[in-house]
Design a protein around this motif. Structure first.
Motif, PDB file in Angstrom:
ATOM      1  N   ILE A   1       0.672  -0.764   0.249  1.00 46.87           N
ATOM      2  CA  ILE A   1       0.035  -0.213   0.143  1.00 46.87           C
ATOM      3  C   ILE A   1       0.608   0.866   0.037  1.00 46.87           C
ATOM      4  O   ILE A   1       1.802   1.656   0.695  1.00 46.87           O
ATOM      5  CB  ILE A   1      -0.756  -0.079   0.757  1.00 46.87           C
ATOM      6  N   PHE A   2       0.316   2.503  -1.024  1.00 43.56           N
ATOM      7  CA  PHE A   2       1.513   3.370  -0.833  1.00 43.56           C
ATOM      8  C   PHE A   2       0.403   4.269  -0.192  1.00 43.56           C
ATOM      9  O   PHE A   2      -0.395   4.132  -0.179  1.00 43.56           O
ATOM     10  CB  PHE A   2       1.075   3.668  -2.617  1.00 43.56           C
ATOM     11  N   ILE A   3       1.437   5.579   0.552  1.00 45.25           N
ATOM     12  CA  ILE A   3       1.015   6.339   1.491  1.00 45.25           C
ATOM     13  C   ILE A   3       0.997   7.752   0.820  1.00 45.25           C
ATOM     14  O   ILE A   3       2.756   8.157  -0.114  1.00 45.25           O
ATOM     15  CB  ILE A   3       1.410   6.936   2.686  1.00 45.25           C
ATOM     16  N   LEU A   4      -0.523   8.372  -0.263  1.00 47.00           N
ATOM     17  CA  LEU A   4       0.862   9.806  -0.488  1.00 47.00           C
ATOM     18  C   LEU A   4      -0.301  10.552   0.718  1.00 47.00           C
ATOM     19  O   LEU A   4      -0.367  10.865   1.015  1.00 47.00           O
ATOM     20  CB  LEU A   4      -0.965  10.232  -1.623  1.00 47.00           C
ATOM     21  N   ALA A   5       1.408  11.613   0.788  1.00 45.64           N
ATOM     22  CA  ALA A   5       1.232  12.559   2.253  1.00 45.64           C
ATOM     23  C   ALA A   5       1.534  13.423   1.521  1.00 45.64           C
ATOM     24  O   ALA A   5       2.811  14.557   1.026  1.00 45.64           O
ATOM     25  CB  ALA A   5       2.494  12.449   2.520  1.00 45.64           C
ATOM     26  N   ASP A   6       0.171  14.694   1.045  1.00 43.71           N
ATOM     27  CA  ASP A   6       0.393  15.445   0.854  1.00 43.71           C
ATOM     28  C   ASP A   6       0.304  16.730   1.655  1.00 43.71           C
ATOM     29  O   ASP A   6      -0.256  17.291   2.307  1.00 43.71           O
ATOM     30  CB  ASP A   6      -1.160  15.807   0.347  1.00 43.71           C
ATOM     31  N   GLU A   7       1.962  17.721   1.753  1.00 38.35           N
ATOM     32  CA  GLU A   7       2.400  18.324   2.787  1.00 38.35           C
ATOM     33  C   GLU A   7       2.781  19.954   1.910  1.00 38.35           C
ATOM     34  O   GLU A   7       3.404  20.499   2.927  1.00 38.35           O
ATOM     35  CB  GLU A   7       3.119  17.658   3.567  1.00 38.35           C
ATOM     36  N   ILE A   8       1.561  19.781   2.092  1.00 41.30           N
ATOM     37  CA  ILE A   8       1.106  21.595   1.103  1.00 41.30           C
ATOM     38  C   ILE A   8       1.830  22.404   2.331  1.00 41.30           C
ATOM     39  O   ILE A   8       2.083  23.709   1.762  1.00 41.30           O
ATOM     40  CB  ILE A   8       0.589  21.663   0.269  1.00 41.30           C
ATOM     41  N   TYR A   9       1.176  22.126   3.605  1.00 39.10           N
ATOM     42  CA  TYR A   9       1.072  23.026   4.366  1.00 39.10           C
ATOM     43  C   TYR A   9       1.780  23.068   5.561  1.00 39.10           C
ATOM     44  O   TYR A   9       1.533  23.342   6.838  1.00 39.10           O
ATOM     45  CB  TYR A   9      -0.977  23.451   4.994  1.00 39.10           C
ATOM     46  N   SER A  10       2.957  22.428   4.959  1.00 39.89           N
ATOM     47  CA  SER A  10       3.844  21.529   6.016  1.00 39.89           C
ATOM     48  C   SER A  10       4.676  23.568   7.046  1.00 39.89           C
ATOM     49  O   SER A  10       4.910  22.548   8.299  1.00 39.89           O
ATOM     50  CB  SER A  10       4.551  21.049   5.576  1.00 39.89           C
TER      51      SER A  10
END
Length: 384
Positions: free
Chosen positions: A195-204
């Motif tokens: 399983i992949f994790i897509l970590a959208d961290e645009i607001y990091s």
């Protein structure tokens, strides 16, 4: 000819955020708190770098993955900020915004029939692409956990068809972030599963009381991290995003990127280089101002007896509808008509967002004060 169009595309609708923004735009007396658009100008040194690139005729194709000098600088930036190590030659792609990074990632990892687990409510930019890939979005109800995607919730939704889990934290629309412990629990659950994790961290860079932690710190080989400069450096229109993934994954995504856009804008890449080097801490003064706005709006919302979770990242509130309104759309339309304030109906963020509305505080304090005054008057009149 319409019957010949791709039926998967025809089923896709325009984002509910944009629908409502377009509905209320053009009204001179309207205060719109709808769009996640930083109200700060792009810092001058970034604009100067772009102007210099134009004067130097750096208006050409770059390497498909992005200019190598920029990728090296981005590698140092992500290492310094979040202690993530990615090889600039094989594991970093400069994209045309984080939106393109979402698109090329899904088109690389998804096949018809697989499932993608998303928190609900969630930013509406994932579901259409998932469906256009022939995959199925599976929404995890996070409305009872303070809008937090937990390992327990994920575990209940796992099936043999699960291909990817989306972790968009800090969150649009809720402003909630996950703790390091919560991320570790998710990593332990998914580790060694296909399983992949897509970590959208645009607001990091917009996390207020603590430092941002990426799940890639605990699950690097299965994680694809998305980031960019739109929110951190007020560069939404420059369309620069970054994708980080292990080489075996990144090099396959690069193929899709190449045939999609060839490369990100060379001028924007020059601006991005200035952003991640000379502008390493450009987000700090913006974040300090957003924190002041957040605290002001939060206190005003509480004074209105509205139920809301105080966000610890991004620049949104996701607020429970006051009593007397059946749908988020009816509330937002009446608020526009009678108070001249536009916010986004919660159902724009999946069906699990019904019963809420999103308010962006990426606006000046004067604008927010007037908006809160109007909203308070509107709610007071409703209870009389």
């Amino acid at each position: 000819m319409e019957h010949l169009l791709n039926p998967l595309v025809k089923k896709v609708e325009i984002s509910g955020i944009r629908k409502f923004y377009n509905l209320v735009s053009g009204n001179q007396n309207m205060i719109s708190l709808t769009i996640g658009q930083p109200d700060f100008p792009t810092p001058d040194h970034i604009k100067t770098a772009a102007k210099q690139a134009i004067d130097d005729n750096y208006t050409v194709y770059t390497h498909n993955a992005g200019d190598i000098e920029l990728r090296k600088a981005v590698s140092a930036y992500i290492s310094g900020k979040y202690q993530l190590q990615y090889d600039p030659d094989q594991e970093i792609i400069v994209t045309s915004g984080a939106s393109e990074a979402i698109d090329i990632t899904f088109r690389t990892i998804l096949t018809p029939g697989v499932e993608v687990i998303l928190p609900g409510p969630v930013y509406p930019g994932y579901e259409p692409i998932i469906k256009m890939c022939g995959a199925t979005p599976i929404y995890a109800d996070i409305t009872q956990t303070g809008f937090r995607m937990t390992a327990d919730i994920i575990e209940e939704l796992l099936t043999p068809n699960t291909r990817c889990i989306v972790l968009p934290y800090p969150s649009n629309p809720t402003g909630v972030t996950l703790t390091a412990e919560e991320l570790q629990d998710i990593a332990a659950l998914i580790k060694d599963k296909e399983i992949f994790i897509l970590a959208d961290e645009i607001y990091s860079e917009l996390v207020y009381e603590k430092k941002h932690t990426s799940i890639a710190s605990y699950l690097r080989q299965q994680t694809i991290v998305l980031n960019g400069l739109s929110k951190s450096h007020s560069m939404t229109g420059w369309r620069i995003g970054f994708l980080f993934a292990p080489a075996v994954i990144a090099q396959e995504i690069l193929k899709v990127h190449q045939y999609n856009v060839t490369c990100a804008s060379s001028v924007s890449q020059s601006a991005a280089l200035a952003a991640v080097t000379d502008g390493y801490d450009d987000a700090t003064p913006m974040k300090m101002e957003y924190a002041k706005r957040r605290d002001y709006v939060y206190n005003r919302l509480l004074d209105m007896n509205l139920t809301v979770i105080k966000p610890d990242g991004a620049f949104y509130f996701f607020i429970q509808l006051p009593e007397g309104f059946n749908t988020s759309l009816s509330f937002c339309l009446e608020l526009v008509e009678k108070a001249g304030v536009a916010v986004v109906p919660g159902n724009a963020f999946s069906e699990l967002g019904e019963g809420y509305f999103r308010l962006s505080y990426a606006y000046s304090m004067d604008t927010l004060i007037e908006a809160m005054n109007r909203m308070e008057t509107f709610l007071s009149n409703k209870t009389k």
